[in-house]
Design a protein around this motif. Structure first.
Motif, PDB file in Angstrom:
ATOM      1  N   ARG A 100     -22.094 -25.411 -16.635  1.00 45.98           N
ATOM      2  CA  ARG A 100     -22.584 -24.820 -15.385  1.00 45.98           C
ATOM      3  C   ARG A 100     -23.579 -25.790 -14.770  1.00 45.98           C
ATOM      4  O   ARG A 100     -24.492 -26.266 -15.445  1.00 45.98           O
ATOM      5  CB  ARG A 100     -23.251 -23.468 -15.649  1.00 45.98           C
ATOM      6  N   GLN A 101     -23.420 -26.108 -13.489  1.00 43.71           N
ATOM      7  CA  GLN A 101     -24.330 -27.010 -12.794  1.00 43.71           C
ATOM      8  C   GLN A 101     -25.462 -26.201 -12.149  1.00 43.71           C
ATOM      9  O   GLN A 101     -25.234 -25.130 -11.601  1.00 43.71           O
ATOM     10  CB  GLN A 101     -23.591 -27.806 -11.726  1.00 43.71           C
ATOM     11  N   ASP A 102     -26.666 -26.736 -12.239  1.00 39.41           N
ATOM     12  CA  ASP A 102     -27.829 -26.034 -11.701  1.00 39.41           C
ATOM     13  C   ASP A 102     -28.741 -27.040 -11.002  1.00 39.41           C
ATOM     14  O   ASP A 102     -29.329 -27.913 -11.638  1.00 39.41           O
ATOM     15  CB  ASP A 102     -28.590 -25.336 -12.839  1.00 39.41           C
ATOM     16  N   GLN A 103     -28.858 -26.925  -9.687  1.00 45.47           N
ATOM     17  CA  GLN A 103     -29.700 -27.833  -8.913  1.00 45.47           C
ATOM     18  C   GLN A 103     -31.168 -27.741  -9.316  1.00 45.47           C
ATOM     19  O   GLN A 103     -31.939 -28.696  -9.109  1.00 45.47           O
ATOM     20  CB  GLN A 103     -29.578 -27.516  -7.420  1.00 45.47           C
ATOM     21  N   ARG A 104     -31.580 -26.617  -9.892  1.00 47.02           N
ATOM     22  CA  ARG A 104     -32.981 -26.446 -10.282  1.00 47.02           C
ATOM     23  C   ARG A 104     -33.365 -27.342 -11.448  1.00 47.02           C
ATOM     24  O   ARG A 104     -34.552 -27.507 -11.749  1.00 47.02           O
ATOM     25  CB  ARG A 104     -33.245 -24.979 -10.616  1.00 47.02           C
ATOM     26  N   LEU A 105     -32.376 -27.955 -12.099  1.00 51.49           N
ATOM     27  CA  LEU A 105     -32.630 -28.867 -13.209  1.00 51.49           C
ATOM     28  C   LEU A 105     -32.691 -30.328 -12.755  1.00 51.49           C
ATOM     29  O   LEU A 105     -32.730 -31.242 -13.576  1.00 51.49           O
ATOM     30  CB  LEU A 105     -31.569 -28.704 -14.289  1.00 51.49           C
ATOM     31  N   ARG A 106     -32.727 -30.543 -11.451  1.00 54.04           N
ATOM     32  CA  ARG A 106     -32.859 -31.906 -10.937  1.00 54.04           C
ATOM     33  C   ARG A 106     -34.230 -32.492 -11.263  1.00 54.04           C
ATOM     34  O   ARG A 106     -35.186 -31.779 -11.543  1.00 54.04           O
ATOM     35  CB  ARG A 106     -32.684 -31.912  -9.417  1.00 54.04           C
ATOM     36  N   GLU A 107     -34.292 -33.820 -11.177  1.00 55.21           N
ATOM     37  CA  GLU A 107     -35.558 -34.533 -11.330  1.00 55.21           C
ATOM     38  C   GLU A 107     -36.534 -34.082 -10.241  1.00 55.21           C
ATOM     39  O   GLU A 107     -36.142 -33.517  -9.213  1.00 55.21           O
ATOM     40  CB  GLU A 107     -35.301 -36.047 -11.225  1.00 55.21           C
ATOM     41  N   ASN A 108     -37.821 -34.337 -10.472  1.00 54.63           N
ATOM     42  CA  ASN A 108     -38.827 -34.089  -9.454  1.00 54.63           C
ATOM     43  C   ASN A 108     -38.464 -34.841  -8.171  1.00 54.63           C
ATOM     44  O   ASN A 108     -37.953 -35.962  -8.211  1.00 54.63           O
ATOM     45  CB  ASN A 108     -40.187 -34.568  -9.967  1.00 54.63           C
ATOM     46  N   ASP A 109     -38.713 -34.216  -7.036  1.00 57.13           N
ATOM     47  CA  ASP A 109     -38.498 -34.865  -5.746  1.00 57.13           C
ATOM     48  C   ASP A 109     -39.714 -35.746  -5.458  1.00 57.13           C
ATOM     49  O   ASP A 109     -40.798 -35.255  -5.177  1.00 57.13           O
ATOM     50  CB  ASP A 109     -38.337 -33.802  -4.666  1.00 57.13           C
ATOM     51  N   ALA A 136     -37.523 -20.651 -13.113  1.00 54.93           N
ATOM     52  CA  ALA A 136     -36.384 -19.832 -12.687  1.00 54.93           C
ATOM     53  C   ALA A 136     -35.109 -20.224 -13.424  1.00 54.93           C
ATOM     54  O   ALA A 136     -34.328 -19.361 -13.854  1.00 54.93           O
ATOM     55  CB  ALA A 136     -36.192 -19.961 -11.179  1.00 54.93           C
ATOM     56  N   ALA A 137     -34.889 -21.539 -13.584  1.00 54.51           N
ATOM     57  CA  ALA A 137     -33.696 -22.005 -14.293  1.00 54.51           C
ATOM     58  C   ALA A 137     -33.715 -21.557 -15.744  1.00 54.51           C
ATOM     59  O   ALA A 137     -32.696 -21.081 -16.282  1.00 54.51           O
ATOM     60  CB  ALA A 137     -33.591 -23.530 -14.210  1.00 54.51           C
ATOM     61  N   LEU A 138     -34.869 -21.682 -16.410  1.00 53.57           N
ATOM     62  CA  LEU A 138     -34.969 -21.284 -17.809  1.00 53.57           C
ATOM     63  C   LEU A 138     -34.854 -19.777 -17.973  1.00 53.57           C
ATOM     64  O   LEU A 138     -34.258 -19.298 -18.942  1.00 53.57           O
ATOM     65  CB  LEU A 138     -36.287 -21.777 -18.401  1.00 53.57           C
ATOM     66  N   ALA A 139     -35.405 -19.031 -17.032  1.00 53.00           N
ATOM     67  CA  ALA A 139     -35.295 -17.577 -17.103  1.00 53.00           C
ATOM     68  C   ALA A 139     -33.831 -17.157 -17.104  1.00 53.00           C
ATOM     69  O   ALA A 139     -33.428 -16.245 -17.848  1.00 53.00           O
ATOM     70  CB  ALA A 139     -36.037 -16.931 -15.934  1.00 53.00           C
ATOM     71  N   ASP A 140     -33.008 -17.828 -16.291  1.00 52.89           N
ATOM     72  CA  ASP A 140     -31.577 -17.515 -16.261  1.00 52.89           C
ATOM     73  C   ASP A 140     -30.895 -17.886 -17.573  1.00 52.89           C
ATOM     74  O   ASP A 140     -30.025 -17.156 -18.069  1.00 52.89           O
ATOM     75  CB  ASP A 140     -30.904 -18.254 -15.100  1.00 52.89           C
ATOM     76  N   ILE A 141     -31.272 -19.038 -18.159  1.00 60.65           N
ATOM     77  CA  ILE A 141     -30.687 -19.454 -19.432  1.00 60.65           C
ATOM     78  C   ILE A 141     -31.008 -18.438 -20.523  1.00 60.65           C
ATOM     79  O   ILE A 141     -30.131 -18.030 -21.300  1.00 60.65           O
ATOM     80  CB  ILE A 141     -31.185 -20.859 -19.820  1.00 60.65           C
ATOM     81  N   PHE A 142     -32.266 -17.995 -20.590  1.00 57.08           N
ATOM     82  CA  PHE A 142     -32.664 -17.033 -21.614  1.00 57.08           C
ATOM     83  C   PHE A 142     -32.030 -15.668 -21.381  1.00 57.08           C
ATOM     84  O   PHE A 142     -31.602 -15.008 -22.334  1.00 57.08           O
ATOM     85  CB  PHE A 142     -34.188 -16.921 -21.674  1.00 57.08           C
ATOM     86  N   ALA A 143     -31.963 -15.241 -20.126  1.00 55.62           N
ATOM     87  CA  ALA A 143     -31.360 -13.947 -19.826  1.00 55.62           C
ATOM     88  C   ALA A 143     -29.874 -13.937 -20.175  1.00 55.62           C
ATOM     89  O   ALA A 143     -29.353 -12.962 -20.742  1.00 55.62           O
ATOM     90  CB  ALA A 143     -31.561 -13.602 -18.353  1.00 55.62           C
ATOM     91  N   SER A 191     -41.451 -18.593 -23.404  1.00 59.36           N
ATOM     92  CA  SER A 191     -40.490 -19.066 -22.412  1.00 59.36           C
ATOM     93  C   SER A 191     -40.910 -18.595 -21.036  1.00 59.36           C
ATOM     94  O   SER A 191     -41.848 -17.828 -20.866  1.00 59.36           O
ATOM     95  CB  SER A 191     -39.100 -18.520 -22.728  1.00 59.36           C
ATOM     96  N   HIS A 192     -40.153 -19.033 -20.038  1.00 60.73           N
ATOM     97  CA  HIS A 192     -40.475 -18.657 -18.669  1.00 60.73           C
ATOM     98  C   HIS A 192     -39.719 -17.412 -18.246  1.00 60.73           C
ATOM     99  O   HIS A 192     -39.605 -17.127 -17.058  1.00 60.73           O
ATOM    100  CB  HIS A 192     -40.159 -19.819 -17.716  1.00 60.73           C
ATOM    101  N   GLY A 193     -39.143 -16.684 -19.168  1.00 56.74           N
ATOM    102  CA  GLY A 193     -38.550 -15.401 -18.841  1.00 56.74           C
ATOM    103  C   GLY A 193     -39.635 -14.343 -18.846  1.00 56.74           C
ATOM    104  O   GLY A 193     -40.782 -14.581 -18.495  1.00 56.74           O
ATOM    105  N   LYS A 194     -39.301 -13.148 -19.265  1.00 58.14           N
ATOM    106  CA  LYS A 194     -40.280 -12.060 -19.344  1.00 58.14           C
ATOM    107  C   LYS A 194     -41.425 -12.481 -20.257  1.00 58.14           C
ATOM    108  O   LYS A 194     -41.227 -12.966 -21.357  1.00 58.14           O
ATOM    109  CB  LYS A 194     -39.596 -10.807 -19.890  1.00 58.14           C
ATOM    110  N   ARG A 195     -42.647 -12.284 -19.802  1.00 60.91           N
ATOM    111  CA  ARG A 195     -43.796 -12.759 -20.559  1.00 60.91           C
ATOM    112  C   ARG A 195     -43.839 -12.112 -21.939  1.00 60.91           C
ATOM    113  O   ARG A 195     -43.729 -10.901 -22.090  1.00 60.91           O
ATOM    114  CB  ARG A 195     -45.087 -12.452 -19.796  1.00 60.91           C
TER     115      ARG A 195
END
Length: 227
Positions: free
Chosen positions: A82-91, A136-143, A204-208
């Motif tokens: 799955r491709q996720d733009q939120r995992l791009r390098e810092n702008d 946000a990207a990690l929250a989706d991975i954990f969920a 993690s960055h999901g639910k605290r």
């Protein structure tokens, strides 16, 4: 408190590009791998992951990450990525395409370095903006892992992303959390069934308080440790 599931997260950086070799900031420019120069590092990573299986694979959508994944996944029975733009390098904004040598006399650049990226480069994003999209990207991975009972996930991403994750989970200062090309970290997370937040340890960055990092190690394992 009762423990829940365990998730292994293998996060690796893409292989070598010409801009890496030139020490230029790539950021979100879609730079391809430098072939065949990138192959030795990627082969080492491929060999390290031989025999491992993953329940999910997630990659930055930039070409250098997709190329790296294609190489290390060739012939492996891994899930479709799955491709996720939120995992791009810092702008890096106006710094992209330029090197330290070209920027070192700029006061704006020196301020950015001194701030460990907390200041945004001209036309780029701050460390806080990077953190927000990674959370946000990690929250989706954990969920997804929890919903689909994933036990091991591979992520192919960029150096800045891994530095930020090392800052959170390993307690390493941002500029010191560098990993090499086609290398990264293996983190183990345990789900914690608690009513309140976890006070000690990184979550993690999901639910605290839901996930706690219990282990961190290098990928590939250094040769000195395998001898």
């Amino acid at each position: 408190m009762a423990d829940g599931m365990c998730l292994e997260l293998v996060v690796v950086r893409h292989g070598l590009t010409q801009w890496n070799l030139d020490k230029r900031y790539q950021g979100q420019r879609d730079i391809e791998l430098l072939l065949p120069d990138a192959l030795p590092d990627m082969d080492r990573l491929r060999n390290e992951l031989a025999g491992e299986s993953f329940d999910a694979v997630v990659t930055s959508d930039l070409g250098r990450c997709r190329q790296t994944l294609a190489h290390i996944a060739e012939g492996r029975d891994w899930p479709e990525a799955r491709q996720d733009q939120r995992l791009r390098e810092n702008d890096f904004g106006d710094f992209e395409g330029r090197s330290w040598e070209e920027l070192k006399d700029s006061e704006i650049y020196r301020d950015w370095i001194d701030s460990a990226g907390e200041l945004a480069p001209p036309g780029g994003e701050s460390a806080e903006q990077l953190r927000q999209r990674l959370q946000a990207a990690l929250a989706d991975i954990f969920a997804t892992a929890k919903a689909e009972d994933h036990r091991k996930v591979l992520v192919v991403t960029h150096g800045g992303v891994i530095r930020e994750l090392r800052r959170v989970y390993d307690g390493v200062p941002f500029w010191e959390g560098v990993v090499g090309q086609a290398a990264g970290r293996r983190w183990i997370f345990n789900e914690q069934n608690v009513d309140g937040p976890i006070i000690n340890g990184q979550t993690s960055h999901g639910k605290r308080g839901e996930w706690q990092c219990s282990s961190s190690s290098e990928v590939p394992v250094p040769a000195s440790r395998t001898a």
